[in-house]
Design a protein around this motif. Sequence first.
Motif, PDB file in Angstrom:
ATOM      1  N   VAL A  48       0.875  -1.173   0.000  1.00 38.33           N
ATOM      2  CA  VAL A  48       0.000   0.000   0.000  1.00 38.33           C
ATOM      3  C   VAL A  48       0.908   1.217   0.000  1.00 38.33           C
ATOM      4  O   VAL A  48       1.755   1.365   0.883  1.00 38.33           O
ATOM      5  N   THR A  49       0.754   2.066  -0.985  1.00 39.59           N
ATOM      6  CA  THR A  49       1.622   3.224  -1.105  1.00 39.59           C
ATOM      7  C   THR A  49       0.854   4.393  -1.691  1.00 39.59           C
ATOM      8  O   THR A  49      -0.258   4.223  -2.214  1.00 39.59           O
ATOM      9  N   ARG A  50       1.431   5.553  -1.580  1.00 43.76           N
ATOM     10  CA  ARG A  50       0.833   6.749  -2.162  1.00 43.76           C
ATOM     11  C   ARG A  50       1.364   6.931  -3.572  1.00 43.76           C
ATOM     12  O   ARG A  50       2.573   6.884  -3.803  1.00 43.76           O
ATOM     13  N   ALA A  51       0.464   7.123  -4.515  1.00 41.32           N
ATOM     14  CA  ALA A  51       0.858   7.266  -5.911  1.00 41.32           C
ATOM     15  C   ALA A  51       1.432   8.656  -6.165  1.00 41.32           C
ATOM     16  O   ALA A  51       1.146   9.614  -5.444  1.00 41.32           O
ATOM     17  N   GLU A 131      -7.545  18.376   0.835  1.00 37.66           N
ATOM     18  CA  GLU A 131      -6.423  17.584   0.334  1.00 37.66           C
ATOM     19  C   GLU A 131      -6.927  16.435  -0.531  1.00 37.66           C
ATOM     20  O   GLU A 131      -7.869  15.725  -0.164  1.00 37.66           O
ATOM     21  N   CYS A 132      -6.286  16.256  -1.674  1.00 41.08           N
ATOM     22  CA  CYS A 132      -6.613  15.160  -2.586  1.00 41.08           C
ATOM     23  C   CYS A 132      -5.347  14.353  -2.853  1.00 41.08           C
ATOM     24  O   CYS A 132      -4.306  14.923  -3.185  1.00 41.08           O
ATOM     25  N   PHE A 133      -5.443  13.050  -2.722  1.00 40.86           N
ATOM     26  CA  PHE A 133      -4.295  12.190  -2.991  1.00 40.86           C
ATOM     27  C   PHE A 133      -4.792  10.829  -3.458  1.00 40.86           C
ATOM     28  O   PHE A 133      -5.977  10.493  -3.326  1.00 40.86           O
ATOM     29  N   ILE A 134      -3.866  10.050  -4.009  1.00 43.37           N
ATOM     30  CA  ILE A 134      -4.193   8.750  -4.600  1.00 43.37           C
ATOM     31  C   ILE A 134      -3.361   7.677  -3.917  1.00 43.37           C
ATOM     32  O   ILE A 134      -2.148   7.828  -3.753  1.00 43.37           O
ATOM     33  N   LEU A 135      -4.017   6.597  -3.534  1.00 42.61           N
ATOM     34  CA  LEU A 135      -3.342   5.453  -2.942  1.00 42.61           C
ATOM     35  C   LEU A 135      -3.356   4.291  -3.925  1.00 42.61           C
ATOM     36  O   LEU A 135      -4.281   4.156  -4.727  1.00 42.61           O
ATOM     37  N   MET A 136      -2.333   3.459  -3.840  1.00 43.81           N
ATOM     38  CA  MET A 136      -2.217   2.284  -4.691  1.00 43.81           C
ATOM     39  C   MET A 136      -2.102   1.048  -3.812  1.00 43.81           C
ATOM     40  O   MET A 136      -1.460   1.086  -2.761  1.00 43.81           O
TER      41      MET A 136
END
Length: 296
Positions: A48-51, A131-136
């Motif tokens: 699990v990581t932040r894209a 805040e907007c972010f994407i996780l993978m």
Amino acid sequence: MAAMAAELVSVVGKRCIIVLDAYFAVGPVFLILRQILDDSGNHLLHIVTRAKSNVVGYQDPPPKTGRPGRPRKYGLKLNLMDLFETMAESFEQTTIEIYGQYEEVSFLCLDLIWKPIKEKIRFVLVRDGSECFILMCSDLTLSAQDIIRAYSYRFKIEVSFKVLKHLIGVFFYRFWTSAWPRIGKQNVSDLSAAGDPRSRRLIRQTTNAIEAFVNFGCIATGILQIVSLNFHETIWKKYLGWLRTVTSTIPSEEVVKSVIQEEYYHNFRFFSNSAIYRIIMSKSRKRTVDAMLLAA
């Protein structure tokens, strides 16, 4: 990092999830971790990581048309950061418990093909306030809520690194040897250049000293945490500092260390039978009577 995690999981033999930051959101890391399988062929290690902000995904390729030519491997290309605006109506609202507090976030979960590994990855687009972010996530069975919750644990990891680095100083070691080959612009030191037994022995001793220093620092951090949990009332009574806002009844590692330092300083002579006292006294400068008279 990925190779070390893969080796550890191979020894443990249980399904694990590793949480990393955006630095590790690259294809080679995912490919290394996907090689760890159990006896049934199931993946033992997921990530699990932040894209990264420029990440793109691809939908499934269109069905074969029967026409001449190679069939397409990828479908429509999607710039995931743009989806926060173009697919805003598709976001779901949920309340997730993080660190004992409930927070409301909106998310969009998509399983898309990621070109670096040519396989599907679960992307979770998260909007937390402004805040907007994407996780993978490499595990397509893990829910979006669990992915968000798992990544939130990184904050604890960062706090632990802060304590180890700035409070305990575990990364301020000064062990080195001239026998260590020069790295230069390379990323990996080629130890094969150290052919003679003496150089190998010096390198091995230096490495052992570094590992021991860091491990002792981790043990010291654990001791501070144990003292904080079991003797928090005593720590607060003896703490001489001032805090503008006390957010917890459990003191931090900084507070515990401050109290222990103060107590040890004022009661130093009472520890004359301890090993640490003998070590400190053996390192201290021996002042002679003549030197004291000259100083006077």
